[in-house]
Structure formats: C-alpha cells, structure tokens
Design a protein around this motif. Structure first.
Motif, PDB file in Angstrom:
ATOM      1  N   VAL A  27       8.714  16.365  -1.917  1.00 53.72           N
ATOM      2  CA  VAL A  27       7.557  16.194  -1.050  1.00 53.72           C
ATOM      3  C   VAL A  27       7.238  14.913  -0.554  1.00 53.72           C
ATOM      4  CG1 VAL A  27       4.955  16.241  -1.315  1.00 53.72           C
ATOM      5  CG2 VAL A  27       6.415  18.046  -2.133  1.00 53.72           C
ATOM      6  N   GLU A  28       7.563  13.856  -1.305  1.00 51.87           N
ATOM      7  CA  GLU A  28       7.189  12.295  -0.918  1.00 51.87           C
ATOM      8  C   GLU A  28       7.905  11.799   0.362  1.00 51.87           C
ATOM      9  OE1 GLU A  28       4.171  11.483  -1.475  1.00 51.87           O
ATOM     10  OE2 GLU A  28       3.907  13.178  -2.796  1.00 51.87           O
ATOM     11  N   LEU A  29       9.231  12.079  -0.039  1.00 54.71           N
ATOM     12  CA  LEU A  29      10.351  11.578   0.963  1.00 54.71           C
ATOM     13  C   LEU A  29      10.265  12.532   2.183  1.00 54.71           C
ATOM     14  CD1 LEU A  29      13.287  10.481  -1.110  1.00 54.71           C
ATOM     15  CD2 LEU A  29      11.442   9.127  -0.385  1.00 54.71           C
ATOM     16  N   MET A  30       9.888  13.636   2.158  1.00 55.76           N
ATOM     17  CA  MET A  30       9.896  14.474   3.415  1.00 55.76           C
ATOM     18  C   MET A  30       8.764  13.852   4.265  1.00 55.76           C
ATOM     19  SD  MET A  30      11.423  16.728   4.852  1.00 55.76           S
ATOM     20  CE  MET A  30      11.280  17.921   5.823  1.00 55.76           C
ATOM     21  N   ALA A  31       7.482  13.726   3.702  1.00 52.83           N
ATOM     22  CA  ALA A  31       6.491  12.970   4.498  1.00 52.83           C
ATOM     23  C   ALA A  31       7.086  11.577   5.193  1.00 52.83           C
ATOM     24  CB  ALA A  31       5.377  12.874   3.508  1.00 52.83           C
ATOM     25  N   LEU A  59      -0.045  18.816   1.132  1.00 49.92           N
ATOM     26  CA  LEU A  59       0.644  19.290  -0.085  1.00 49.92           C
ATOM     27  C   LEU A  59       0.583  17.995  -1.199  1.00 49.92           C
ATOM     28  CD1 LEU A  59       2.058  21.743  -1.530  1.00 49.92           C
ATOM     29  CD2 LEU A  59       4.196  20.599  -0.750  1.00 49.92           C
ATOM     30  N   SER A  60       0.663  16.916  -0.663  1.00 47.76           N
ATOM     31  CA  SER A  60       0.552  15.659  -1.822  1.00 47.76           C
ATOM     32  C   SER A  60      -0.833  15.530  -2.164  1.00 47.76           C
ATOM     33  CB  SER A  60       1.265  14.705  -1.067  1.00 47.76           C
ATOM     34  OG  SER A  60       1.094  13.617  -1.770  1.00 47.76           O
ATOM     35  N   LEU A  61      -1.793  15.754  -1.103  1.00 44.29           N
ATOM     36  CA  LEU A  61      -3.383  15.539  -1.267  1.00 44.29           C
ATOM     37  C   LEU A  61      -3.657  16.670  -2.278  1.00 44.29           C
ATOM     38  CD1 LEU A  61      -5.726  14.084  -0.668  1.00 44.29           C
ATOM     39  CD2 LEU A  61      -5.860  15.959   1.258  1.00 44.29           C
ATOM     40  N   ALA A  62      -3.212  17.962  -2.097  1.00 44.50           N
ATOM     41  CA  ALA A  62      -3.660  19.088  -3.136  1.00 44.50           C
ATOM     42  C   ALA A  62      -3.031  18.677  -4.505  1.00 44.50           C
ATOM     43  CB  ALA A  62      -2.832  20.304  -2.514  1.00 44.50           C
ATOM     44  N   ALA A  63      -1.850  18.105  -4.605  1.00 43.37           N
ATOM     45  CA  ALA A  63      -1.348  17.786  -6.074  1.00 43.37           C
ATOM     46  C   ALA A  63      -2.255  16.856  -6.495  1.00 43.37           C
ATOM     47  CB  ALA A  63      -0.031  17.534  -5.889  1.00 43.37           C
ATOM     48  N   GLN A  64      -2.739  15.711  -5.935  1.00 48.29           N
ATOM     49  CA  GLN A  64      -3.363  14.884  -6.574  1.00 48.29           C
ATOM     50  C   GLN A  64      -4.955  15.292  -6.855  1.00 48.29           C
ATOM     51  OE1 GLN A  64      -3.069  11.064  -4.286  1.00 48.29           O
ATOM     52  NE2 GLN A  64      -1.114  11.742  -3.387  1.00 48.29           N
ATOM     53  N   VAL A  65      -5.383  15.840  -5.808  1.00 51.97           N
ATOM     54  CA  VAL A  65      -6.781  16.615  -6.329  1.00 51.97           C
ATOM     55  C   VAL A  65      -6.773  17.401  -7.589  1.00 51.97           C
ATOM     56  CG1 VAL A  65      -8.545  17.856  -5.193  1.00 51.97           C
ATOM     57  CG2 VAL A  65      -7.849  16.357  -4.065  1.00 51.97           C
ATOM     58  N   ALA A  66      -5.483  18.459  -7.510  1.00 52.33           N
ATOM     59  CA  ALA A  66      -5.554  19.069  -8.753  1.00 52.33           C
ATOM     60  C   ALA A  66      -5.308  18.584 -10.021  1.00 52.33           C
ATOM     61  CB  ALA A  66      -4.242  20.094  -8.394  1.00 52.33           C
ATOM     62  N   ILE A  82       0.831  -1.235   0.027  1.00 53.25           N
ATOM     63  CA  ILE A  82       0.134  -0.068   0.001  1.00 53.25           C
ATOM     64  C   ILE A  82       1.028   1.126   0.067  1.00 53.25           C
ATOM     65  CG2 ILE A  82      -1.835   1.334   1.487  1.00 53.25           C
ATOM     66  CD1 ILE A  82      -2.915  -1.268   2.168  1.00 53.25           C
ATOM     67  N   GLY A  83       2.230   1.382   0.821  1.00 50.91           N
ATOM     68  CA  GLY A  83       2.888   2.383   0.784  1.00 50.91           C
ATOM     69  C   GLY A  83       3.551   2.595  -0.475  1.00 50.91           C
ATOM     70  N   THR A  84       4.036   1.853  -1.063  1.00 55.31           N
ATOM     71  CA  THR A  84       4.670   1.690  -2.623  1.00 55.31           C
ATOM     72  C   THR A  84       3.601   2.209  -3.566  1.00 55.31           C
ATOM     73  OG1 THR A  84       6.281   0.029  -1.972  1.00 55.31           O
ATOM     74  CG2 THR A  84       5.959   0.436  -4.158  1.00 55.31           C
ATOM     75  N   MET A  85       2.511   1.573  -3.606  1.00 56.22           N
ATOM     76  CA  MET A  85       1.507   2.207  -4.679  1.00 56.22           C
ATOM     77  C   MET A  85       1.067   3.489  -4.418  1.00 56.22           C
ATOM     78  SD  MET A  85       1.180   0.078  -6.809  1.00 56.22           S
ATOM     79  CE  MET A  85       2.906  -0.443  -6.754  1.00 56.22           C
ATOM     80  N   ALA A  86       0.627   3.720  -2.998  1.00 56.81           N
ATOM     81  CA  ALA A  86       0.377   5.172  -2.645  1.00 56.81           C
ATOM     82  C   ALA A  86       1.442   6.234  -2.778  1.00 56.81           C
ATOM     83  CB  ALA A  86      -0.286   5.314  -1.194  1.00 56.81           C
ATOM     84  N   GLY A  87       2.564   5.967  -2.673  1.00 49.55           N
ATOM     85  CA  GLY A  87       3.867   6.606  -2.872  1.00 49.55           C
ATOM     86  C   GLY A  87       3.835   6.980  -4.359  1.00 49.55           C
ATOM     87  N   ALA A  88       3.674   5.995  -5.208  1.00 48.40           N
ATOM     88  CA  ALA A  88       4.057   6.030  -6.633  1.00 48.40           C
ATOM     89  C   ALA A  88       2.959   7.056  -7.228  1.00 48.40           C
ATOM     90  CB  ALA A  88       3.957   4.735  -7.127  1.00 48.40           C
ATOM     91  N   ALA A 128      -8.676  10.580  -6.451  1.00 49.25           N
ATOM     92  CA  ALA A 128      -7.440  11.215  -6.485  1.00 49.25           C
ATOM     93  C   ALA A 128      -6.819  11.288  -5.250  1.00 49.25           C
ATOM     94  CB  ALA A 128      -7.358  12.286  -7.273  1.00 49.25           C
ATOM     95  N   ALA A 129      -7.942  11.469  -4.087  1.00 49.62           N
ATOM     96  CA  ALA A 129      -7.251  11.868  -2.862  1.00 49.62           C
ATOM     97  C   ALA A 129      -6.733  10.417  -2.052  1.00 49.62           C
ATOM     98  CB  ALA A 129      -8.284  12.418  -2.004  1.00 49.62           C
ATOM     99  N   VAL A 130      -7.319   9.225  -2.642  1.00 52.61           N
ATOM    100  CA  VAL A 130      -7.122   7.945  -2.104  1.00 52.61           C
ATOM    101  C   VAL A 130      -5.599   7.753  -1.556  1.00 52.61           C
ATOM    102  CG1 VAL A 130      -7.145   5.390  -2.279  1.00 52.61           C
ATOM    103  CG2 VAL A 130      -9.021   6.916  -2.817  1.00 52.61           C
ATOM    104  N   PRO A 131      -4.482   8.058  -2.657  1.00 48.95           N
ATOM    105  CA  PRO A 131      -3.193   7.585  -2.078  1.00 48.95           C
ATOM    106  C   PRO A 131      -2.632   8.356  -0.851  1.00 48.95           C
ATOM    107  CG  PRO A 131      -3.379   7.732  -4.490  1.00 48.95           C
ATOM    108  CD  PRO A 131      -4.574   8.369  -3.834  1.00 48.95           C
ATOM    109  N   SER A 132      -3.076   9.624  -0.860  1.00 50.88           N
ATOM    110  CA  SER A 132      -2.574  10.483   0.133  1.00 50.88           C
ATOM    111  C   SER A 132      -3.199  10.042   1.545  1.00 50.88           C
ATOM    112  CB  SER A 132      -2.831  12.180  -0.197  1.00 50.88           C
ATOM    113  OG  SER A 132      -1.726  12.579  -0.888  1.00 50.88           O
TER     114      SER A 132
END
Length: 192
Positions: free
Chosen positions: A50-54, A84-91, A17-23, A103-107
C-alpha cells in the motif's frame, strides 16, 4: 539564506515529513491487517504494497506529466491507495472525531506533499539544445540535385505547367519511427 540552502532545507523537511507520515501509515496498515486475521508477514507485505505503491504512483504521475502523457489512471490509483492508507489509519484510531482526525494526519500530509511536489513540475518541456535537430519530426531525405539541362531552342508548344510543390505532412500526422501498425501486413519467416 541562499537559494541553494533554502532548497536543501525544503528537501530535508520534505524527507522528514514523508518518512514520518510513511512510517505511521505503514504501521497502521500492518496493525490493521494483523488485527483482522492476517499472519504477521502478510501484514508487513500489505503495508509495503500500500505505502510503496502510493509513492511509486506519485513518481509515475510526475514522470507522465513531464512527458505530457495522460495521467488520469495513475492519478485515480494514487488517490485510491492514499484513501486505503487513510482508511487503515482511521480504523486503528480511537472512535472519536479527534481520534480519527489525528489518525488521518499522516495520509493527509502525504497527499499534501505529493500535491506540492507535483505542482513544481515545469509546465513546458525544456527547450532543445541549440544545434540539435527536433525530436518530433521526421528527417526528410535530401533530394538529389542534378545538373541543369542545357538550354534548348524554343519549341512552338508551350511548356507544361510546373508540378505542384510537395509539402511534407506535419509531424503529428506521421507515425513515430519503429511503430508497427496492426493494419499493415508483415512478412514473418526466414528470407533465403
């Protein structure tokens, strides 16, 4: 199913789940950066940052909880980078309620995983091993013992009251070893 097998299955699910959500989150941040005028390599740099910082902040939060250190700033930064990651996914999503939700599911999955993993942190630190001195106290120097004085004949003057016993201060009042206080003068230079 044994406890060891169950732990291995849980770890595999967590990693999948972490790998897919991160990707997915990584790709959305990259694509959004490029779509808004950033060169391709900066899009990748933004996604990595963004992703590695999280992920790093999640690990730092866990370490601070184990050490019983304050977690407020780290937790706030973790939420900010996840948002920030969630905003990018929703945008990057189709402009509809379902598009934004999907789009928000991974975050959201990443935040849920962080919460589950962090909730497994032990509430108390492990007990010190037997025969090990406690780490949060100062070692009190041993007092030198002297031979008892020979008895003297009784003096007409009554003996003085015994000195009060010295009680060591609790460890919380004493500063940790090696800490230099700014209000103490220090000698700097060469000693000859």
């Amino acid at each position: 199913m044994t406890e060891r097998t169950e732990s291995a299955v849980r770890l595999l699910i967590l990693l999948a789940i972490g790998t897919m959500a991160g990707a997915a989150a990584f790709t959305h941040v990259h694509d959004l950066s490029v779509a808004h005028g950033q060169p391709n390599w900066i899009g990748w740099a933004n996604a990595v940052a963004v992703e590695l910082m999280a992920i790093y902040l999640g690990l730092e939060l866990r370490a601070r909880r184990r050490a019983r250190r304050p977690v407020g700033l780290v937790a706030s930064l973790l939420v900010a980078f996840a948002l920030l990651s969630l905003a990018a996914q929703v945008a990057e999503a189709e402009p509809s309620v379902w598009g934004w939700t999907v789009a928000a599911v991974p975050s959201l999955a990443f935040l849920a995983l962080v919460k589950v993993v962090l909730s497994n942190t032990p509430a108390t630190p492990p007990a010190p091993e037997p025969n090990q001195p406690p780490t949060d106290r100062y070692e009190m120097p041993e007092q030198a013992t002297t031979d008892p004085e020979p008895e003297r004949p009784a003096d007409p003057v009554p003996p003085a009251a015994p000195a009060p016993a010295v009680v060591p201060a609790p460890a919380a009042v004493l500063p940790p070893r090696g800490v230099i206080h700014s209000n103490r003068p220090h000698v700097v230079g060469i000693i000859r």
